[in-house]
Design a protein around this motif. Sequence first.
Motif, PDB file in Angstrom:
ATOM      1  N   PRO A   1       0.865  -1.182   0.000  1.00 15.03           N
ATOM      2  CA  PRO A   1       0.000   0.000   0.000  1.00 15.03           C
ATOM      3  C   PRO A   1       0.903   1.233   0.000  1.00 15.03           C
ATOM      4  O   PRO A   1       1.753   1.361   0.886  1.00 15.03           O
ATOM      5  N   ASP A   2       0.767   2.077  -1.002  1.00 11.90           N
ATOM      6  CA  ASP A   2       1.648   3.244  -1.093  1.00 11.90           C
ATOM      7  C   ASP A   2       1.204   4.325  -0.107  1.00 11.90           C
ATOM      8  O   ASP A   2       2.018   4.940   0.561  1.00 11.90           O
ATOM      9  N   TYR A   3      -0.118   4.540  -0.048  1.00 11.03           N
ATOM     10  CA  TYR A   3      -0.645   5.561   0.875  1.00 11.03           C
ATOM     11  C   TYR A   3      -2.014   5.124   1.366  1.00 11.03           C
ATOM     12  O   TYR A   3      -2.699   4.326   0.720  1.00 11.03           O
ATOM     13  N   ILE A   4      -2.390   5.644   2.537  1.00 15.86           N
ATOM     14  CA  ILE A   4      -3.738   5.385   3.055  1.00 15.86           C
ATOM     15  C   ILE A   4      -4.612   6.569   2.655  1.00 15.86           C
ATOM     16  O   ILE A   4      -4.210   7.728   2.787  1.00 15.86           O
ATOM     17  N   TYR A   5      -5.799   6.245   2.152  1.00 15.80           N
ATOM     18  CA  TYR A   5      -6.765   7.293   1.831  1.00 15.80           C
ATOM     19  C   TYR A   5      -8.007   6.944   2.641  1.00 15.80           C
ATOM     20  O   TYR A   5      -8.739   6.012   2.296  1.00 15.80           O
ATOM     21  N   CYS A   6      -8.207   7.654   3.767  1.00 16.25           N
ATOM     22  CA  CYS A   6      -9.264   7.214   4.686  1.00 16.25           C
ATOM     23  C   CYS A   6     -10.310   8.299   4.919  1.00 16.25           C
ATOM     24  O   CYS A   6     -10.058   9.496   4.734  1.00 16.25           O
ATOM     25  N   ASP A   7     -11.464   7.834   5.335  1.00 17.70           N
ATOM     26  CA  ASP A   7     -12.527   8.760   5.722  1.00 17.70           C
ATOM     27  C   ASP A   7     -12.049   9.557   6.938  1.00 17.70           C
ATOM     28  O   ASP A   7     -11.536   8.971   7.900  1.00 17.70           O
ATOM     29  N   GLU A   8     -12.210  10.876   6.853  1.00 16.85           N
ATOM     30  CA  GLU A   8     -11.765  11.770   7.930  1.00 16.85           C
ATOM     31  C   GLU A   8     -12.256  11.291   9.308  1.00 16.85           C
ATOM     32  O   GLU A   8     -11.541  11.382  10.309  1.00 16.85           O
ATOM     33  N   LYS A   9     -13.467  10.708   9.322  1.00 15.49           N
ATOM     34  CA  LYS A   9     -14.085  10.317  10.595  1.00 15.49           C
ATOM     35  C   LYS A   9     -13.316   9.218  11.323  1.00 15.49           C
ATOM     36  O   LYS A   9     -13.407   9.102  12.532  1.00 15.49           O
ATOM     37  N   VAL A  10     -12.583   8.390  10.588  1.00 12.29           N
ATOM     38  CA  VAL A  10     -11.894   7.272  11.257  1.00 12.29           C
ATOM     39  C   VAL A  10     -10.387   7.492  11.380  1.00 12.29           C
ATOM     40  O   VAL A  10      -9.664   6.628  11.885  1.00 12.29           O
ATOM     41  N   LYS A  11      -9.920   8.654  10.967  1.00 14.00           N
ATOM     42  CA  LYS A  11      -8.468   8.871  10.901  1.00 14.00           C
ATOM     43  C   LYS A  11      -7.778   8.666  12.271  1.00 14.00           C
ATOM     44  O   LYS A  11      -6.797   7.928  12.370  1.00 14.00           O
TER      45      LYS A  11
END
Length: 458
Positions: free
Chosen positions: A249-259
């Motif tokens: 995985p190069d980068y995580i792209y996550c929902d702001e709510k679960v960061k």
Amino acid sequence: MDKEIILEKIKKQRKFLEENSMLNYKNRILALKKLYKNIQIMTPEINEALKKDLNKGEVESYMVEIGMVLNEISYMVKHCKEFSKPKRVSTPLAQFPSSSYKIPCAYGMVLIISPWNYPFMLAIEPLVDAICAGNSAIVKPSEISPNVSNVIQKLIEMTFDEGHVTTVLGGVEECTFLLDQDFDYIFYTGSTRVGEIVMKKAAEHFTPVTLEMGGKSPCIVDETANIPLTAKRIVFGKFLNCGQTCVAPDYIYCDEKVKEKLIYELKRQIILQYTTDPINNTEYPRMINQKQYDAMRSFINDENLIFGGKCSDEKLKIEPTILNATFEDEVMKEEIFGPILPIVTFNDIDEAIKNVNSLNKPLAFYVFSSSKENQNKFINRCPFGGGCINDTIVHIATPNMGFGGLKQSGIGAYHGKIGFDTFTHYKSILDKKTWLDLSMRYQPFNKFKTFLIKLFMR
Ligand code: NAD
């Protein structure tokens, strides 16, 4: 290596192919079995070389290098006979009386160019598929992992006739010289930059290619994901081989709510999997060289650092490191290829899909979500090579699916049957019977012939 020696090797391969001994699938199976046995015998030497080049521990070396290759050999030994048989296909009525079939034929002399990050597996696994399909091969391993390259040379010398399989050690000069020669197939694994060179050179001889390259593989985490398990599996996939994995995985792209929760769990997992002192953990690999080490260090600064960041100049090691990032940051411009994990956030799934799709098509794609609807949205609307739902990396460890990218991340695929097909040209044969010769296709045409042609060809 001396150019005359390389030309001599090519001559020997052409002579070997003329003798046609690999037309018989039984000989291919014997060759594969011998390779399996010699890999087992040489396992301590392979481990030692992987330790020297990348500081890989024995378990990791078995899991992602030696074990993967042995698994592929076992699969090919089991299926070689079945794959090698001509395949009967149906024939349209207009061709009556005849039968049709496809004959699997080896391309001939194959060039395999491999990189340094999984230096054993990425040289030998394509070789296994090439041998199973009946080809001869010249393997050019990476000069950047010299200890493994020497072991590969020894393994190949003790296993194969030089006309069947041989190695050329060296770097850009040797590789360029090889690419100037007329091969029947080129299988390349490495960076997109060099992939472009390989493809241009191959075009000069109309040589078909498989290009296995890399890219920025995203790891999407939505608000419905099981965060503790997500963090555990991301840490496994990202920091394996110190992040020097094409499908990491190069980068995580996550929902702001679960960061925040995700960061908490990622930190916990890094400590659980790599201890509080990864630099001195003997099972944690190092960066391959100073250049890669410096490139990784340049991404870390006081403003973006969330966790990790410690480095050892002497050991060329960098802790598993988490960074805050946006798509505008330097770390988001190219494939990272090291233990740096940036986290970017989104608030809206459609916007997230648009942003991911604005980058080059990645080799791998990971989506962590408990929502079928969200999983499908990402999987169906984002183009990528292959990937996982709720896991990372493991999609490559099956011979029942092909592995490869698309566009900048790759052309073609291999592993299992798809690997056999990659190194095979299928001759299409129509066997026309002689006991009847329908006249409708021959001139001169008339009304009845026209009626028949239109009847058969609808
Ligand atoms: P690289 O492109 O630098 O080298 C790969 C091979 O090409 C080596 O054998 C090298 O000697 C040769 N080479 C290098 N420069 C050349 C030139 N100018 N002309 C001709 N040949 C040349 O790649 P690398 O740094 O060894 O590997 C890292 C890259 O490989 C990453 O981008 C990674 O994503 C990718 N990769 C992809 C896969 C995959 O299966 N898709 C697997 C591992 C690595």
